[in-house]
Enzyme design. Structure first.
Site, PDB file in Angstrom:
ATOM      1  N   ARG A   1       0.761  -0.988  -0.102  1.00 40.26           N
ATOM      2  CA  ARG A   1       0.035   0.219   0.080  1.00 40.26           C
ATOM      3  C   ARG A   1       0.630   1.321   0.095  1.00 40.26           C
ATOM      4  O   ARG A   1       1.898   1.187   0.662  1.00 40.26           O
ATOM      5  CB  ARG A   1      -0.764  -0.068   1.207  1.00 40.26           C
ATOM      6  CG  ARG A   1      -2.317  -0.791   1.081  1.00 40.26           C
ATOM      7  CD  ARG A   1      -2.852  -0.907   2.467  1.00 40.26           C
ATOM      8  NE  ARG A   1      -3.055   0.293   3.166  1.00 40.26           N
ATOM      9  CZ  ARG A   1      -3.634   0.364   4.461  1.00 40.26           C
ATOM     10  NH1 ARG A   1      -4.217  -1.080   4.755  1.00 40.26           N
ATOM     11  NH2 ARG A   1      -3.726   1.282   5.245  1.00 40.26           N
TER      12      ARG A   1
ATOM     13  N   ARG B   1       1.098   9.273   9.243  1.00 44.50           N
ATOM     14  CA  ARG B   1       0.074   8.326   9.637  1.00 44.50           C
ATOM     15  C   ARG B   1       0.147   8.398  11.209  1.00 44.50           C
ATOM     16  O   ARG B   1      -0.995   8.652  11.969  1.00 44.50           O
ATOM     17  CB  ARG B   1      -0.101   7.225   9.047  1.00 44.50           C
ATOM     18  CG  ARG B   1      -0.597   7.162   7.696  1.00 44.50           C
ATOM     19  CD  ARG B   1      -0.427   5.818   7.009  1.00 44.50           C
ATOM     20  NE  ARG B   1      -1.356   4.862   7.425  1.00 44.50           N
ATOM     21  CZ  ARG B   1      -1.350   3.600   7.454  1.00 44.50           C
ATOM     22  NH1 ARG B   1      -0.390   2.939   6.813  1.00 44.50           N
ATOM     23  NH2 ARG B   1      -2.259   2.737   7.902  1.00 44.50           N
TER      24      ARG B   1
END
Ligand SMILES: [Zn+2]
Length: 229
Positions: free
Chosen positions: A161, A172
């Site tokens: 990903r 993140r």
């Protein structure tokens, strides 16, 4: 856990929410909803929604509250009245928790926090791959797929990903600390909140979550009258 519960999986990126969610849904017969997975599927299909979400997710940022809330609303509506729904990836912040309060109706919440150390998570995410076709998750650092870099289930290509690359991972994790940690602190005050040790192998984490959910069921079922005697 009651049979109309909404179970929310919480934890940092790479805590194993996707893996645990899949297994819990299968074993406990829950309706699973991974908002990230839905958005990645939309992106593969090339829908307007998917394209918008993909750009945001590839930066490591959060998809707008209203957009993910709409996906969750649709899934809760299609679940039967006595079917528990398992949420992975929603809510991620306090405003989304308010939206969930409105969407869930009378359904009780079960809040499961998978606690895991940052260095453990980084190691896991760099090895993580997913199937382009069916979305199944693999980890080259933990359990390898049987045949190199293709999916055991459907034979399609396994890819990394975009948001698992290390630079994006830092974003993140920062977003997690700023947005999600305050949510977890607020949720931890609720009686239906529990935490599990996510540094363990997936099977051990799964067993801890299932036994805690069972425990919660027993507590809910104790008649209040008996407690007062
Ligand atoms: Zn596959």
């Amino acid at each position: 856990m009651k049979n109309d519960s909404i179970i929310v999986l919480l934890g940092p990126p790479g805590a194993g929410k996707g893996t645990q969610g899949e297994k819990l849904a299968e074993v406990l017969n829950l309706i699973p909803l991974s908002t990230g997975q839905v958005l990645r599927e939309e992106a593969r299909k090339g829908s307007a929604l998917g394209k918008e979400a993909q750009e945001i997710m590839e930066r490591g940022d959060l998809v707008p509250d209203a957009l993910v809330a709409e996906i969750v609303r649709q899934r809760i509506e299609t679940a039967g009245p006595s079917q528990a729904v398992l949420l992975d990836g929603f809510p991620r912040n306090l405003p989304q928790a308010d939206l969930l309060e409105q969407l869930k109706g009378a359904r009780p919440l079960c809040l499961v926090n998978i606690q895991v150390d940052e260095d453990v998570v980084l190691k896991r995410l760099t090895g993580r791959r997913y199937c382009v076709d069916c979305g199944r998750i693999y980890n080259f650092n933990l359990s390898t797929p049987k045949q190199g870099d293709v999916c055991d289930a459907c034979g399609a290509q396994l890819v990394q990903r975009e948001d698992d690359r290390e630079a994006v991972f830092q974003t993140r994790f920062r977003v997690y600390r700023e947005e999600t940690v305050p949510l977890i602190e607020a949720y931890s005050q609720k009686s239906t909140f529990f935490a599990v040790n996510g540094n363990q192998p997936p099977q051990a984490v799964f067993e801890e979550i299932s036994s805690q959910l069972e425990e919660m069921d027993r507590e809910v079922n104790i008649p209040a009258v008996e407690l007062e005697q």
